[in-house]
Design a protein around this motif. Structure first.
Motif, short mmCIF file in Angstrom:
data_model
loop_
_atom_site.label_atom_id
_atom_site.label_comp_id
_atom_site.label_asym_id
_atom_site.label_seq_id
_atom_site.Cartn_x
_atom_site.Cartn_y
_atom_site.Cartn_z
N GLN A 148 1.95 1.94 -3.42
CA GLN A 148 0.84 2.41 -4.25
C GLN A 148 0.69 3.93 -4.19
O GLN A 148 0.12 4.52 -5.10
CB GLN A 148 -0.45 1.72 -3.80
CG GLN A 148 -1.65 2.03 -4.65
CD GLN A 148 -2.50 3.15 -4.11
OE1 GLN A 148 -2.60 3.34 -2.91
NE2 GLN A 148 -3.12 3.90 -4.99
N ASP A 197 0.83 -1.20 0.00
CA ASP A 197 0.00 0.00 0.00
C ASP A 197 0.87 1.25 0.00
O ASP A 197 0.51 2.26 -0.62
CB ASP A 197 -0.98 0.00 1.18
CG ASP A 197 -2.31 -0.61 0.81
OD1 ASP A 197 -2.93 -0.11 -0.14
OD2 ASP A 197 -2.73 -1.57 1.46
N TRP A 254 -5.11 0.26 3.57
CA TRP A 254 -4.54 -0.98 4.08
C TRP A 254 -5.51 -1.66 5.06
O TRP A 254 -5.72 -2.88 4.99
CB TRP A 254 -3.20 -0.67 4.74
CG TRP A 254 -2.60 -1.77 5.52
CD1 TRP A 254 -2.06 -2.94 5.04
CD2 TRP A 254 -2.44 -1.82 6.94
NE1 TRP A 254 -1.58 -3.70 6.08
CE2 TRP A 254 -1.79 -3.03 7.25
CE3 TRP A 254 -2.76 -0.94 7.97
CZ2 TRP A 254 -1.47 -3.39 8.55
CZ3 TRP A 254 -2.44 -1.30 9.27
CH2 TRP A 254 -1.81 -2.51 9.55
N TRP A 304 -3.99 1.28 -7.65
CA TRP A 304 -3.77 -0.02 -7.02
C TRP A 304 -3.55 -1.10 -8.07
O TRP A 304 -2.77 -2.04 -7.84
CB TRP A 304 -4.93 -0.37 -6.09
CG TRP A 304 -4.74 -1.72 -5.46
CD1 TRP A 304 -5.52 -2.81 -5.62
CD2 TRP A 304 -3.68 -2.12 -4.58
NE1 TRP A 304 -5.01 -3.87 -4.90
CE2 TRP A 304 -3.87 -3.47 -4.26
CE3 TRP A 304 -2.57 -1.47 -4.05
CZ2 TRP A 304 -3.02 -4.18 -3.41
CZ3 TRP A 304 -1.71 -2.18 -3.21
CH2 TRP A 304 -1.94 -3.51 -2.91
#
Length: 187
Positions: free
Chosen positions: A41, A38, A161, A46
């Motif tokens: 990202q 995450d 997350w 994503w």
């Protein structure tokens, strides 16, 4: 079959949504891996990370914190040359530092799940418009992660997350995964 609106028609996204996203994760190492992904990202979509997830796992040797914590400039240089991952020096160096921070926490899973009293928060949004980008809880957890030495863990990353690892069930009520994922939250 109805899914959360962010999924779209990409088969990889559909599979991720249907089998992984929101499923409560209790394993410390897996929680850490997902937090790292995450963080990678940040500033990207994503799907970019999802398409590279197996490359990340190979490049970061299975996301074993005990291994990564010992890395230095040679590994950073190797990773910066790897076209299979996101080549961002700050994120790579943060991963090494995050491995060291992870190892300082006795039980990362318990540490994380304590924020939600050990059980997923069942949000049951009616639409994506009701799903926040961050919450007071993700802001607090982000602050505490940073205090523990973690980087690339701002409140938006932390909330994404928390959704991904099932600490928060944000599957919309019409989604076919909303109720099954909620049932998984009972330990």
């Amino acid at each position: 079959m109805e899914r959360c609106g962010w999924v779209g028609a990409d088969p990889l996204y559909e599979a991720y949504h249907d089998t992984d996203w929101g499923v409560p994760e209790w394993d410390s190492r897996a929680l850490w891996e997902k937090l790292i992904l995450d963080g990678f990202q940040a500033g990207l979509s994503w799907i970019t990370i999802l398409k590279k997830r197996e490359n990340f796992r190979a490049a970061f040797e299975g996301f074993e914190p005990e291994v990564i914590a010992g890395w230095g400039e040679a590994e950073v240089t190797r990773l910066l040359a790897d076209p299979g991952i996101v080549r961002h020096r700050g994120k790579i160096e943060a991963t090494i530092g995050n491995a060291r921070a992870y190892l300082e926490i006795t039980d990362f899973s318990a540490w994380c799940w304590d924020y939600v009293d050990g059980a997923p928060l069942q949000m049951r949004p009616a639409s994506l418009a009701e799903v926040p980008a961050e919450t007071p809880l993700s802001r607090q957890m982000s602050k505490d992660l940073k205090k523990a030495g973690f980087k690339f863990c701002g409140p938006t990353i932390v909330y994404a997350w928390m959704q991904a690892v099932g600490m928060v069930n944000d599957h919309v009520t019409g989604c076919h995964r909303c109720d099954p994922v909620a049932a998984m939250g009972a330990r």
